[in-house]
Design a protein around this motif. Sequence first.
Motif, short mmCIF file in Angstrom:
data_model
loop_
_atom_site.label_atom_id
_atom_site.label_comp_id
_atom_site.label_asym_id
_atom_site.label_seq_id
_atom_site.Cartn_x
_atom_site.Cartn_y
_atom_site.Cartn_z
N SER A 259 2.95 -3.34 8.21
CA SER A 259 1.67 -3.14 7.53
C SER A 259 1.82 -2.45 6.19
O SER A 259 0.94 -2.54 5.36
CB SER A 259 0.72 -2.34 8.42
OG SER A 259 1.18 -1.02 8.63
N SER A 260 2.95 -1.77 5.96
CA SER A 260 3.15 -1.12 4.67
C SER A 260 3.24 -2.14 3.53
O SER A 260 3.10 -1.80 2.37
CB SER A 260 4.42 -0.26 4.70
OG SER A 260 5.56 -1.06 4.97
N ALA B 263 -3.13 -1.35 -0.61
CA ALA B 263 -3.97 -0.21 -0.23
C ALA B 263 -5.45 -0.52 -0.41
O ALA B 263 -6.28 -0.03 0.35
CB ALA B 263 -3.59 1.02 -1.05
N ARG C 101 -6.69 1.56 2.34
CA ARG C 101 -5.82 1.63 3.51
C ARG C 101 -4.82 2.76 3.29
O ARG C 101 -4.12 2.80 2.29
CB ARG C 101 -5.10 0.29 3.71
CG ARG C 101 -4.33 0.16 5.02
CD ARG C 101 -3.61 -1.19 5.06
NE ARG C 101 -2.58 -1.25 4.03
CZ ARG C 101 -1.33 -0.83 4.19
NH1 ARG C 101 -0.95 -0.31 5.34
NH2 ARG C 101 -0.46 -0.93 3.20
N THR C 102 -4.75 3.68 4.23
CA THR C 102 -3.81 4.80 4.12
C THR C 102 -2.39 4.30 4.38
O THR C 102 -2.16 3.52 5.31
CB THR C 102 -4.17 5.91 5.11
OG1 THR C 102 -5.53 6.28 4.92
CG2 THR C 102 -3.29 7.13 4.91
N CYS C 103 -1.45 4.76 3.58
CA CYS C 103 -0.07 4.29 3.71
C CYS C 103 0.91 5.45 3.56
O CYS C 103 0.54 6.59 3.30
CB CYS C 103 0.23 3.19 2.71
SG CYS C 103 -0.09 3.64 0.99
N ARG C 104 2.17 5.15 3.70
CA ARG C 104 3.24 6.15 3.70
C ARG C 104 3.27 6.95 2.40
O ARG C 104 3.54 8.15 2.41
CB ARG C 104 4.58 5.45 3.92
CG ARG C 104 5.78 6.38 4.12
CD ARG C 104 7.03 5.53 4.39
NE ARG C 104 8.17 6.34 4.74
CZ ARG C 104 9.01 6.87 3.87
NH1 ARG C 104 8.80 6.70 2.57
NH2 ARG C 104 10.04 7.59 4.27
N CYS D 203 -7.04 3.18 8.63
CA CYS D 203 -5.65 3.27 9.09
C CYS D 203 -5.30 2.01 9.86
O CYS D 203 -5.92 1.71 10.88
CB CYS D 203 -5.45 4.51 9.97
SG CYS D 203 -3.76 4.66 10.60
N TYR E 114 -3.38 8.86 10.10
CA TYR E 114 -2.16 8.09 9.84
C TYR E 114 -0.96 8.72 10.55
O TYR E 114 -0.16 8.01 11.17
CB TYR E 114 -1.92 8.03 8.33
CG TYR E 114 -0.67 7.28 7.94
CD1 TYR E 114 -0.66 5.89 7.89
CD2 TYR E 114 0.49 7.96 7.61
CE1 TYR E 114 0.49 5.19 7.54
CE2 TYR E 114 1.66 7.27 7.26
CZ TYR E 114 1.64 5.89 7.22
OH TYR E 114 2.78 5.20 6.88
N LYS F 2 1.30 6.84 13.30
CA LYS F 2 2.74 6.62 13.08
C LYS F 2 3.58 7.31 14.14
O LYS F 2 4.62 6.79 14.55
CB LYS F 2 3.14 7.11 11.69
CG LYS F 2 2.54 6.31 10.54
CD LYS F 2 2.94 4.84 10.59
CE LYS F 2 4.39 4.59 10.29
NZ LYS F 2 4.72 3.14 10.27
#
Length: 519
Positions: free
Chosen positions: A15-16, A20, A241-244, A445, A484, A488
């Motif tokens: 999904s990464s 975003a 969208r929340t990401c790393r 998320c 998130y 994870k």
Amino acid sequence: MKPNSQSRSDTVAKSSQLPAALYTAELTRALDAAAISGGIPGFKLMLRAGHVAFDRLLHQWPGVSSLSILCGTGNNGGDGFVMAALAQQQGIQVQVVCVARMDDFSVQLRGEARQAYDWMTDQGVECLRYRPGMNLQGDVIVDALLGTGLNGAVAEPFESAIRQINLSGKPVLAVDIPSGLCSDTGAVLGTAVRADCTVTFIGMKQGLLTHDGVDYCGYLHFDSLRIADDIYESIPVSGFRTCREDLAELLPPRGASSHKGHFGHVLVIGGDHGMGGAAIMAAQAAGRSGAGLVTLATRAEHVTAALTRAPELMVHGVRSGHDLAVLIERASIVVVGPGLGQSAWGEQLLMAVLDNCRADKKPLVMDADALNLLVMNAKLDGSKHINWLLTPHPGEAGRLLETSVAKVQGNRFAAAEALQDRFGGTLVLKGAGTLSCDGDAMHLCSAGNPGMATGGMGDVLSGIIGGLLAQGLTYIDAARIGVYIHAKAADEAAKNGQRGMQATDLLAQLPKVVNVSQK
């Protein structure tokens, strides 16, 4: 043909690669129109979309020898026509099935869809009229029926076509969106295609990542079709969208001279008779997410269990709300609700929390029975509170909004906005595609997995969010990053299998996730 299979955990791990920025169908159409106005012909965009979808199909199912492509009369069907022409050029046997309400399919085609149809027929590909029960001959079925323009329940003959696709037992690739799925809410509009892979274009549709969308999309692949950055800058987004990268930015490495006083003091309140574990897990999660100090206020009989489980905690047995004043004063953040129960004990504690936190403007995380008590007891002040963060699941959200779970889930984005508008502060609506909202922006998320469907997960989340607030994150950042981190950690735990995962399995994974910036 051997499918290049992707499990749900694989999908989450990938999904990464998704953008975003999130969009509604209307905003995606605005992006498309802006790109065309900016000089990209509409048919050229359709050709790009068809190429991307066809390439993804070959990657997903290498060695495929035959396709059945079901096309509607709109631009979604046009993408399918392009794929059919490309398949013909590659020597792949292709069956094109046209689905429409009128007998004469071709007269309904307009614009780019008509161009694509003519290009396909020039390649020698014929188009068959759909008849319910007809044989779909391809090894793989392509859904190019309805796209994002659907705004009501699926009607015939599309309903029959979708049901036949789902009953075929064959792998399915959906073009842009599984037909019958609402791109804005993720709700199924009567019936919808269950795809193994969905290739979506230009704007990342928010409904693909929440509610039924996560079950119907399969592996999700996005392509911008080479739209220029200035086009994206000209159109607003519906959410993020929340990401790393967000996590690494908000939790940088700590300074060498840091001490526990720099990272806040979380007070967790809860754990009525028979529910002590919920409060203990929340307190442990606050510590594992980086809080400097954690105090647990719970029933006296749970003190020994809490200290045995986590000797790092400062644990106090409390009999009533009067015992909380000093503890609240010492804390920088309060988390109330895990295992709180709905008895007089929980009610008194919550009343004391609301009174003291409001007077001191102290950040407050409200979870589980704290939310239920808020609804049930008129003596508790449920008016807007700018210093609180509410974390309801759909059932609790329904009670807070005095509506059904089905209506909450039917449009999770609208429900999150309504909750924030009614109660103020910051809102986390839990579930597949958890949403965080503060009245200014919506965050989603897309991480996480079905192994999280077990008791105690929400307690761990409330502790994580409390720990992040203690470390100085804003309410909305603590909410979206907390969600998130929680997801994870669950994905890390799922490497040992999803079924049988427990909430405490996440605790050991939290340090690995929250220290991402140091890798």
